[in-house]
Structures are given as structure tokens and as C-alpha cells.
Design an enzyme around this catalytic site. Sequence first.
Site, PDB file in Angstrom:
ATOM      1  N   GLU A 264       0.841  -1.192   0.000  1.00 24.27           N
ATOM      2  CA  GLU A 264       0.000   0.000   0.000  1.00 24.27           C
ATOM      3  C   GLU A 264       0.884   1.253   0.000  1.00 24.27           C
ATOM      4  OE1 GLU A 264      -3.672   1.803   2.704  1.00 24.27           O
ATOM      5  OE2 GLU A 264      -2.141   0.529   3.654  1.00 24.27           O
ATOM      6  N   LYS A 339     -10.015   0.754  -1.531  1.00 29.43           N
ATOM      7  CA  LYS A 339     -10.081   0.533  -0.093  1.00 29.43           C
ATOM      8  C   LYS A 339     -11.447   1.000   0.425  1.00 29.43           C
ATOM      9  CE  LYS A 339      -7.245   1.235   4.062  1.00 29.43           C
ATOM     10  NZ  LYS A 339      -5.980   1.810   4.560  1.00 29.43           N
ATOM     11  N   CYS A 373      -5.046  -3.289   3.357  1.00 31.77           N
ATOM     12  CA  CYS A 373      -4.678  -3.010   4.741  1.00 31.77           C
ATOM     13  C   CYS A 373      -5.832  -3.123   5.734  1.00 31.77           C
ATOM     14  CB  CYS A 373      -4.009  -1.643   4.810  1.00 31.77           C
ATOM     15  SG  CYS A 373      -3.058  -1.345   6.329  1.00 31.77           S
TER      16      CYS A 373
END
Length: 508
Positions: A264, A339, A373
Site C-alpha cells: 500500500e 479501499k 490493509c
Amino acid sequence: MREIQKIELRQLEISDFKNLTESMKAAYENWSGGWWDEHHIQKLIDIFPEGQLVIVADDEIAGCALSLIVDYDKFGDNHTYAKITGNYTFSTHDPNGDVIYGIEVFIKPDFRGLRLGRRLYDARKELCENLNLEAVVFGGRIPNYHKYSNELTPRQYIDKVKLKELYDPTLTFQLSNDFHVNKVIKGYMPGDDESEDYAVLLEWNNIYYVEQEPQLSDQKTVVRLGLIQWQMRPYNGIDELFEQIEFFVDAVSGYKSDFALFPEFFNAPLMAKYNHLSEAEAIRKLAEFTDEIRERFSKLAISYNVNIITGSMPKMDGPKLYNVGFLCRRDGTFEEYTKMHVTPDEAKYWGLTGGDTIKVYETDCGPIGVLICYDVEFPELPRILANDGMNILFVPFLTDTQNGYSRVRYCARARAIENECYVAIAGSVGNLPKVENMDIQFAQSVVFTPCDFAFPTTGIKAEATPNTEMILVADVDLDLLWTLHNKGAVRNLKDRRTDVYDIQLKKK
């Protein structure tokens, strides 16, 4: 080098002939002996369709490989091209033979330098393994030999090419693709003036060959993952950044990885130029690089024959800023993922907005999922992906402290167990003293597995050294997942009480 939007490796069809002829003429500009007629191509397709392969780039044939199966003992090493092909009738093709014999490989000049030839050779080797044949054999030209024939014998020339003292466009490439020289043949293909009528008999041996009936299978069951544990460091622009990216892509491709996973916000060092701005302004400047980064990754995926999960990067969509990444497939296609869960820090300093889309992506290695993440810390998302058939979950992450890393690590490990899938996580290490809100990073990249008898007792297939720049390469066996789903000691997916509870996406 040509710009390519989409690339495909597939079987040759007779409808390709016009396109094929144009490519052949370009490839053999100085030698008409390299051109095949339509009846030759039709015969090859009729007798051995799996052995006739083309690479199509943007609807144009970029390369071709033609093959037969032969009973090699009938010919031995002292054959000619005419003899091995039945005087170009292909009557020598024997479905019960023991060797794939390559009768043609070429790459159109416009597409050279993209490693497409290696892709054709790899496909031919894979076919050899799938058909349980002993070897791939062919007579290779040595087109640069005429430049040295007055001072070197063919053997001396070949030895110098092996030692890299001389370069031959054909032999150098074949040696780099694991073929070894068996013999030098004189008069192999009359009319090949560049090679002075010599050819080199080359062979690649199938180490998996067993003396039994061939077992045909085109399904890839063992998938190789290449994780990049990325060192944060200053870069003088996007070109320097991609020098480091290509180094890693080349490395994992050299190990024949099917996937390369980047972390990321790996491109955060480019924000150093904008450190005089606020954090929110600087990251929006970084977003201006995203389209070009995606395009460059797609080219690397094609060139190095590896599917690339590009980690993540900022992207503007109207007034909103998202954290996105791309699955760049090795066939030239790509898809975007976003995300969904934005951390408090990302919202406070950067003004990031969370996405609202989650899906499984089809690849040539089966269905995969990608979560960025923080997303892996929410078990609902991987469960939705598992319900849709995901086998491998990729998690690019960025954490500054060991506390943050531990949250990602242990949640990812749990996702592998509860969803009976593989989970690969990759992060960045090091410091960025001149980039606000990106000062320090901590990471240890890992491939997690379910926990059952067929898997490691720890549920860890492989893990990198903490806080050290490196690559991590690991194989995962998809067949083991099928066994687990159906015969595992416990079956987390099958034993869910969906009569009591369920997880589903809300309709937009």
C-alpha cells in the site's frame, strides 16, 4: 517497442492465416523460406491443434509457435528439417510419440523486446508436461554465424555464444530459456545463408516425465506468489521509481511467479517534492501520477508474464480522493479495486473517502480477492469473497508501528483459517523523513495458510525477515483447498449455520 493494450496467448485458428502471413513476412524479411502456406497451417491445426500457438496483441499476431509430436527414435539426432516434417507434409506427426518437436517460433519485429518468445517457449514446455512427453526438441538457426564463419568453426562459435563472448539473436535466447545443445547439424535447412546451412539441435527435458498414459490437464493447481517487501527511499521522479519497480518485477518473474504483490502507498516517496504543501494537498499531487503508474505496471505485466497487484495509490474521482490499486493481468487487461474502510488517520490528514465495491477477480490462476490493509480487519469482506469462490486473498498494507502491523497480521491469519483460503500480505519498510505523515514504516510480509494436516502447523507458508527489503516467493497448492473444503478436520465454510445467520452485501 510497441504500445500494447491487451495480449492473449491462444491456439492458432485458420481464420488467423492472413494476419499470420503478414507477421511471418515481417519476421523473415530476408528469407522467404520462413513463410508457410495456408494448407500447411490447416494441416497442423487438424492434426495437433494444441501445439499451434499464437500471441495476439491488440488483434495483431505478435508471435507464433508451431509443433508436432514425433517418435524421436525413428529419426535420431542426424535428421534434416525436411525429414522430421515428412518433407513438409507433417506425416511424421505421431500422437503416441514421446517428444514435442518445434518446427517454428517467431516474433514479429514490432513486438520484440517484450519477452513474448519466452512466453511461447514456456507454453510449449507446459504442454510437454501436461501431455507427459519426454522432451521438447528442435533445430535452431544461428543467424549471426555468417559474420564469423571465416574465423570460427560452428563449434567454436557456439562455445563463444554460451560464454556470452558473442551474441546470436536466436541461440542466445534459446540457451537463456533452459535449452541445451545436443549437436550441430550440417545441411539441416538448405537456403539458410545466414546460418551457413548449419543448425543447432536443442533440447529441453521434462523432469516430470513418467512412463504412463498421458494425463491431459490445463488447470493450474500450484500457484507461485512473489511478495515485494519494499524499502521506502527518496526517488528523483517516476522514472527512477520504476527502475526499482522493474527490478523487483524482473526478480519475481525470474522465479516464474504467477503473481507479484506490491505494498500500500509504495509510491509515497514521490510526495517529497510537495512537502511544503499540506498533507492533503501533497497526496492529491501524488494522485496525478496514478494513471501513468497503472499504464507502466500493465506494460511490465505483459513484458514479464506475471500478474501484478500494484499495491495502492491515491486517485481523484471528481472532488473525492480514494485509495485504489490495480490488478494488472499478464494478458494486458486490468481491474481497479478500492479501499473500503478508511482509517481515522487517513480521513484526518488526507481526507480520503472509502469505496463501496468488493468483488472476486478472475485470473489465469483462478479467482482471487484484494483488500487494502485496514479492510482485512473486517471479517465480513473476506467472507463475502470466500462465498464467491476466492482461493487467494492479497493484502497490500502500510503500517508504521508494530502495533498496527500486528493488527493486520493476526487478522489476515484469521481470515485464512475461517475462509479456508491463502492470504498474502506485503508491506513497506524504512523511513521517509521528508514526507509528512509517512515518517516510519514497519513490515513483515507473509503467506498464510489454513490450519489442517495438509498445511504447515503454524498456518504460515513463508515469511520475510522483518523490516528488511527483500522478495518472498512461495508456492500455494489450490488442490489442498478443495480437499480441506470437503474432507478437512473442521470445515469452517461448510459448517456455518446459515439457517441462523448470514452475511450479504446491501444493494446500492
